[in-house]
Design a protein around this motif. Structure first.
Motif, PDB file in Angstrom:
ATOM      1  N   HIS A   1      11.069  14.231  -0.806  1.00  0.00           N
ATOM      2  CA  HIS A   1      10.407  12.927  -0.886  1.00  0.00           C
ATOM      3  C   HIS A   1      11.013  11.959   0.123  1.00  0.00           C
ATOM      4  CE1 HIS A   1       9.655  14.795  -4.803  1.00  0.00           C
ATOM      5  NE2 HIS A   1       8.522  14.113  -4.782  1.00  0.00           N
ATOM      6  N   GLN A   2      10.157  11.224   0.800  1.00  0.00           N
ATOM      7  CA  GLN A   2      10.620  10.271   1.799  1.00  0.00           C
ATOM      8  C   GLN A   2      10.656   8.837   1.275  1.00  0.00           C
ATOM      9  OE1 GLN A   2      11.836  10.753   5.029  1.00  0.00           O
ATOM     10  NE2 GLN A   2      12.020  12.793   4.171  1.00  0.00           N
ATOM     11  N   LYS A   3       9.905   8.553   0.234  1.00  0.00           N
ATOM     12  CA  LYS A   3       9.863   7.196  -0.326  1.00  0.00           C
ATOM     13  C   LYS A   3      10.333   7.275  -1.773  1.00  0.00           C
ATOM     14  CE  LYS A   3       6.019   5.836   2.615  1.00  0.00           C
ATOM     15  NZ  LYS A   3       4.613   5.408   2.618  1.00  0.00           N
ATOM     16  N   VAL A   4      11.581   6.887  -1.965  1.00  0.00           N
ATOM     17  CA  VAL A   4      12.234   7.083  -3.255  1.00  0.00           C
ATOM     18  C   VAL A   4      12.832   5.775  -3.753  1.00  0.00           C
ATOM     19  CG1 VAL A   4      14.138   8.294  -4.397  1.00  0.00           C
ATOM     20  CG2 VAL A   4      12.807   9.459  -2.647  1.00  0.00           C
ATOM     21  N   ILE A   5      12.709   5.555  -5.027  1.00  0.00           N
ATOM     22  CA  ILE A   5      13.411   4.448  -5.684  1.00  0.00           C
ATOM     23  C   ILE A   5      14.389   5.080  -6.669  1.00  0.00           C
ATOM     24  CG2 ILE A   5      13.222   2.449  -7.218  1.00  0.00           C
ATOM     25  CD1 ILE A   5      10.387   2.032  -6.085  1.00  0.00           C
TER      26      ILE A   5
ATOM     27  N   GLY B   1       0.796  -1.216   0.000  1.00  0.00           N
ATOM     28  CA  GLY B   1       0.000   0.000   0.000  1.00  0.00           C
ATOM     29  C   GLY B   1       0.831   1.270   0.000  1.00  0.00           C
ATOM     30  N   GLY B   2       2.099   1.161  -0.347  1.00  0.00           N
ATOM     31  CA  GLY B   2       2.981   2.325  -0.340  1.00  0.00           C
ATOM     32  C   GLY B   2       3.182   2.893  -1.732  1.00  0.00           C
ATOM     33  N   THR B   3       3.263   4.206  -1.801  1.00  0.00           N
ATOM     34  CA  THR B   3       3.575   4.849  -3.068  1.00  0.00           C
ATOM     35  C   THR B   3       4.988   5.411  -2.985  1.00  0.00           C
ATOM     36  OG1 THR B   3       2.587   6.912  -2.312  1.00  0.00           O
ATOM     37  CG2 THR B   3       1.185   5.446  -3.614  1.00  0.00           C
ATOM     38  N   PHE B   4       5.735   5.239  -4.042  1.00  0.00           N
ATOM     39  CA  PHE B   4       7.127   5.651  -4.092  1.00  0.00           C
ATOM     40  C   PHE B   4       7.361   6.512  -5.314  1.00  0.00           C
ATOM     41  CE2 PHE B   4       7.052   2.065  -1.364  1.00  0.00           C
ATOM     42  CZ  PHE B   4       8.118   2.196  -0.499  1.00  0.00           C
ATOM     43  N   SER B   5       8.296   7.433  -5.199  1.00  0.00           N
ATOM     44  CA  SER B   5       8.717   8.243  -6.335  1.00  0.00           C
ATOM     45  C   SER B   5       9.916   7.549  -6.972  1.00  0.00           C
ATOM     46  CB  SER B   5       9.125   9.642  -5.876  1.00  0.00           C
ATOM     47  OG  SER B   5       8.056  10.274  -5.219  1.00  0.00           O
ATOM     48  N   VAL B   6       9.829   7.334  -8.272  1.00  0.00           N
ATOM     49  CA  VAL B   6      10.920   6.698  -9.002  1.00  0.00           C
ATOM     50  C   VAL B   6      11.681   7.801  -9.729  1.00  0.00           C
ATOM     51  CG1 VAL B   6      11.543   5.007 -10.761  1.00  0.00           C
ATOM     52  CG2 VAL B   6       9.550   4.601  -9.300  1.00  0.00           C
ATOM     53  N   PHE B   7      12.979   7.915  -9.407  1.00  0.00           N
ATOM     54  CA  PHE B   7      13.770   8.995  -9.972  1.00  0.00           C
ATOM     55  C   PHE B   7      14.877   8.468 -10.867  1.00  0.00           C
ATOM     56  CE2 PHE B   7      12.318  11.352  -6.110  1.00  0.00           C
ATOM     57  CZ  PHE B   7      11.594  12.300  -6.799  1.00  0.00           C
TER      58      PHE B   7
ATOM     59  N   MET C   1      14.043  12.968 -14.237  1.00  0.00           N
ATOM     60  CA  MET C   1      13.082  13.330 -13.193  1.00  0.00           C
ATOM     61  C   MET C   1      13.739  14.194 -12.124  1.00  0.00           C
ATOM     62  SD  MET C   1       9.971  12.427 -13.683  1.00  0.00           S
ATOM     63  CE  MET C   1       9.345  12.590 -12.021  1.00  0.00           C
ATOM     64  N   CYS C   2      14.974  13.867 -11.767  1.00  0.00           N
ATOM     65  CA  CYS C   2      15.694  14.676 -10.773  1.00  0.00           C
ATOM     66  C   CYS C   2      15.859  16.103 -11.259  1.00  0.00           C
ATOM     67  CB  CYS C   2      17.062  14.056 -10.467  1.00  0.00           C
ATOM     68  SG  CYS C   2      16.986  12.549  -9.486  1.00  0.00           S
ATOM     69  N   GLU C   3      16.250  16.252 -12.511  1.00  0.00           N
ATOM     70  CA  GLU C   3      16.420  17.590 -13.090  1.00  0.00           C
ATOM     71  C   GLU C   3      15.100  18.352 -13.112  1.00  0.00           C
ATOM     72  OE1 GLU C   3      18.282  17.213 -16.927  1.00  0.00           O
ATOM     73  OE2 GLU C   3      19.991  16.132 -16.073  1.00  0.00           O
ATOM     74  N   GLU C   4      14.024  17.658 -13.459  1.00  0.00           N
ATOM     75  CA  GLU C   4      12.709  18.295 -13.520  1.00  0.00           C
ATOM     76  C   GLU C   4      12.277  18.789 -12.133  1.00  0.00           C
ATOM     77  OE1 GLU C   4       8.273  16.777 -14.533  1.00  0.00           O
ATOM     78  OE2 GLU C   4       9.826  16.212 -15.978  1.00  0.00           O
ATOM     79  N   VAL C   5      12.472  17.970 -11.112  1.00  0.00           N
ATOM     80  CA  VAL C   5      12.111  18.364  -9.750  1.00  0.00           C
ATOM     81  C   VAL C   5      12.955  19.556  -9.306  1.00  0.00           C
ATOM     82  CG1 VAL C   5      12.133  17.638  -7.323  1.00  0.00           C
ATOM     83  CG2 VAL C   5      11.253  16.091  -9.071  1.00  0.00           C
ATOM     84  N   GLU C   6      14.242  19.533  -9.614  1.00  0.00           N
ATOM     85  CA  GLU C   6      15.125  20.641  -9.232  1.00  0.00           C
ATOM     86  C   GLU C   6      14.679  21.941  -9.887  1.00  0.00           C
ATOM     87  OE1 GLU C   6      19.326  19.860  -9.770  1.00  0.00           O
ATOM     88  OE2 GLU C   6      19.067  17.846  -8.950  1.00  0.00           O
TER      89      GLU C   6
END
Length: 153
Positions: A34-38, A8-14, A18-23
């Motif tokens: 983000h606390q749950k990262v792949i 039941g957990g959701t994770f952000s896949v980077f 994606m890292c550049e976009e978030v930055e």
């Protein structure tokens, strides 16, 4: 999807894009918000900037899947092992997932144990001696349990 289905957990896949976009959109590193990262360890090795960003985070737990790929050598540990070592030093807990901790030999097993508990597993030659001792204890236990040994103590 598997993590969500099972736990039941959701994770952000980077990945790098994606890292550049978030930055660009937030001004923060992808890992700060983000606390749950792949993330792929290969990406962290290829681009040290992302490893440095992770090392600035304070996570409760880091999970490494397929941990037997973290090759350890007494003289020259792999880049993957060194990266996880650095992350383990700034993370409260480390969980290594592998079905084959000795796939690359007893040194590989020691390297994984060192990541989990560097104080307990700090010397490879001591570890080898301890394994020999454990083997002798096992042989004694097997002899005690064999039918040729009296079961009354």
């Amino acid at each position: 999807a598997e993590l969500y289905r099972r736990f039941g957990g959701t994770f952000s896949v980077f990945d790098e894009s994606m890292c550049e976009e978030v930055e660009k959109s937030s001004g923060l590193s992808a890992f700060e918000g983000h606390q749950k990262v792949i993330v792929s360890i290969d990406m962290l090795i290829k681009n040290k900037k992302y490893l440095a960003q992770i090392l600035k985070c304070s996570w409760d737990l880091t999970i490494v899947d397929e941990a037997h790929h973290l090759e350890w050598d007494e003289w020259e540990p792999s880049a993957k092992w060194n990266s996880v070592k650095a992350i383990s030093e700034v993370t409260h807990g480390l969980l290594l997932l592998t079905a084959t901790p000795r796939q690359r030999g007893v040194g590989s097993q020691f390297g994984l144990l060192n990541l989990i508990d560097p104080h307990r597993f700090h010397d490879f030659s001591n570890f080898i001696e301890e394994l020999k001792s454990i083997k002798r204890v096992g042989e004694c236990a097997k002899a005690l349990l064999s039918s040729s040994y009296p079961h009354e103590f």
